[in-house]
Motif scaffolding. Structure first.
Motif, PDB file in Angstrom:
ATOM      1  N   PRO A 185      13.129 -45.794   0.905  1.00 45.76           N
ATOM      2  CA  PRO A 185      11.999 -45.117   0.248  1.00 45.76           C
ATOM      3  C   PRO A 185      10.653 -45.784   0.489  1.00 45.76           C
ATOM      4  O   PRO A 185       9.623 -45.108   0.573  1.00 45.76           O
ATOM      5  N   SER A 231      13.760 -38.692  -3.547  1.00 50.93           N
ATOM      6  CA  SER A 231      14.603 -38.964  -2.381  1.00 50.93           C
ATOM      7  C   SER A 231      16.053 -39.180  -2.786  1.00 50.93           C
ATOM      8  O   SER A 231      16.986 -38.676  -2.139  1.00 50.93           O
ATOM      9  N   GLU A 232      16.258 -39.942  -3.857  1.00 51.57           N
ATOM     10  CA  GLU A 232      17.626 -40.222  -4.309  1.00 51.57           C
ATOM     11  C   GLU A 232      18.349 -38.944  -4.696  1.00 51.57           C
ATOM     12  O   GLU A 232      19.504 -38.724  -4.320  1.00 51.57           O
ATOM     13  N   HIS A 233      17.686 -38.085  -5.467  1.00 43.78           N
ATOM     14  CA  HIS A 233      18.326 -36.843  -5.909  1.00 43.78           C
ATOM     15  C   HIS A 233      18.514 -35.870  -4.750  1.00 43.78           C
ATOM     16  O   HIS A 233      19.536 -35.169  -4.667  1.00 43.78           O
ATOM     17  N   ASN A 271      18.947 -36.606  -1.571  1.00 41.60           N
ATOM     18  CA  ASN A 271      20.063 -37.075  -0.748  1.00 41.60           C
ATOM     19  C   ASN A 271      21.398 -36.952  -1.465  1.00 41.60           C
ATOM     20  O   ASN A 271      22.439 -36.759  -0.821  1.00 41.60           O
ATOM     21  N   ALA A 272      21.389 -37.052  -2.797  1.00 42.88           N
ATOM     22  CA  ALA A 272      22.631 -36.880  -3.557  1.00 42.88           C
ATOM     23  C   ALA A 272      23.171 -35.467  -3.370  1.00 42.88           C
ATOM     24  O   ALA A 272      24.386 -35.266  -3.212  1.00 42.88           O
ATOM     25  N   THR A 307      18.385 -40.403   6.643  1.00 44.57           N
ATOM     26  CA  THR A 307      17.937 -41.110   5.446  1.00 44.57           C
ATOM     27  C   THR A 307      17.077 -42.294   5.891  1.00 44.57           C
ATOM     28  O   THR A 307      17.133 -42.721   7.045  1.00 44.57           O
ATOM     29  N   ARG A 354      10.556 -42.163  -4.889  1.00 43.44           N
ATOM     30  CA  ARG A 354      11.887 -42.746  -4.736  1.00 43.44           C
ATOM     31  C   ARG A 354      12.955 -41.916  -5.445  1.00 43.44           C
ATOM     32  O   ARG A 354      14.045 -41.691  -4.902  1.00 43.44           O
ATOM     33  N   HIS A 355      12.673 -41.450  -6.653  1.00 47.77           N
ATOM     34  CA  HIS A 355      13.665 -40.685  -7.406  1.00 47.77           C
ATOM     35  C   HIS A 355      13.930 -39.335  -6.755  1.00 47.77           C
ATOM     36  O   HIS A 355      15.070 -38.863  -6.727  1.00 47.77           O
TER      37      HIS A 355
END
Length: 210
Positions: free
Chosen positions: A132, A155-157, A159-160, A129, A152-153
């Motif tokens: 962002p 990457s967040e999803h 990695n989730a 990770t 950014r969004h």
């Protein structure tokens, strides 16, 4: 062993794979889907806007996975280690991310597609990770990089999803700070601990049924 390296684009997967290779047993580094494809220009666009399109895209990438699986099988048959630059969990993480960003959910169907075919499943996956903003700066240096890959969004999803992947064992490493040597040492520590655990005898061995 099969070692997977995961994470969003520009996080340093290929670089880490090259760093780890000298420390493993004559490893074969199997490239990501784009570079493993016989014709990368024919691969689907990264951002479908419907579940149906996303599932069709996964089916195409699974054809590339067949090629990667063959390479992995040949290496293992020769007694060599395998490093996967991206794993099938990438396909599911991508589906999860674009679905959340575009208002659809095909996670269950995507998982069914992937688990319904033979794949190169890593024994251990290292998930990288990074901040962002760091990823965005790196991506701008790579000509033609689709903007979704450093959103950014996304990457967040992405990695989730990787918090609960198909891979049976996962180690999470932050690639934002510290030197490449430090990151490599951390990754090798996880590899060695996993290998030691795999060779440790069970405290309660099962007896054969009489």
């Amino acid at each position: 062993m099969i070692l997977g390296i995961e994470g969003v684009s520009c996080v340093g997967k290929t670089t880490l794979a090259a760093q780890l290779a000298p420390h493993l047993d004559r490893p074969v580094v199997i490239p990501c889907y784009y570079h493993a494809s016989p014709d990368p220009t024919r691969l689907p666009a990264p951002e479908p806007f419907t579940a149906e399109h996303q599932l069709a895209n996964i089916a195409e990438f699974l054809d590339v996975e067949d090629l990667r699986l063959t390479l992995a099988g040949q290496a293992l048959a020769e007694g060599r280690d395998v490093i996967l630059d991206r794993t099938v969990d990438t396909l599911l993480a991508h589906a999860h991310a674009v679905g959340r960003m575009n208002g659809f959910d095909c996670d269950a169907q995507a998982r069914h597609l992937v688990t319904g075919r033979p794949v190169a499943m890593p024994d251990l996956t290292i998930v990288l990770t990074a901040d962002p903003d760091v990823l965005a700066r790196r991506a701008r240096l790579r000509k033609g990089m689709p903007t979704i890959f450093y959103d950014r969004h996304f990457s967040e999803h992405f990695n989730a999803y990787l918090a609960h992947p198909l891979a049976p064992a996962v180690a999470l490493l932050d690639a934002t700070d510290g030197s490449l040597d430090d990151l490599t040492a951390q990754a090798l520590g996880h590899v060695h601990r996993h290998q030691a655990a795999q060779h440790r005898p069970s405290p309660h061995p099962l007896k054969e049924a009489s």
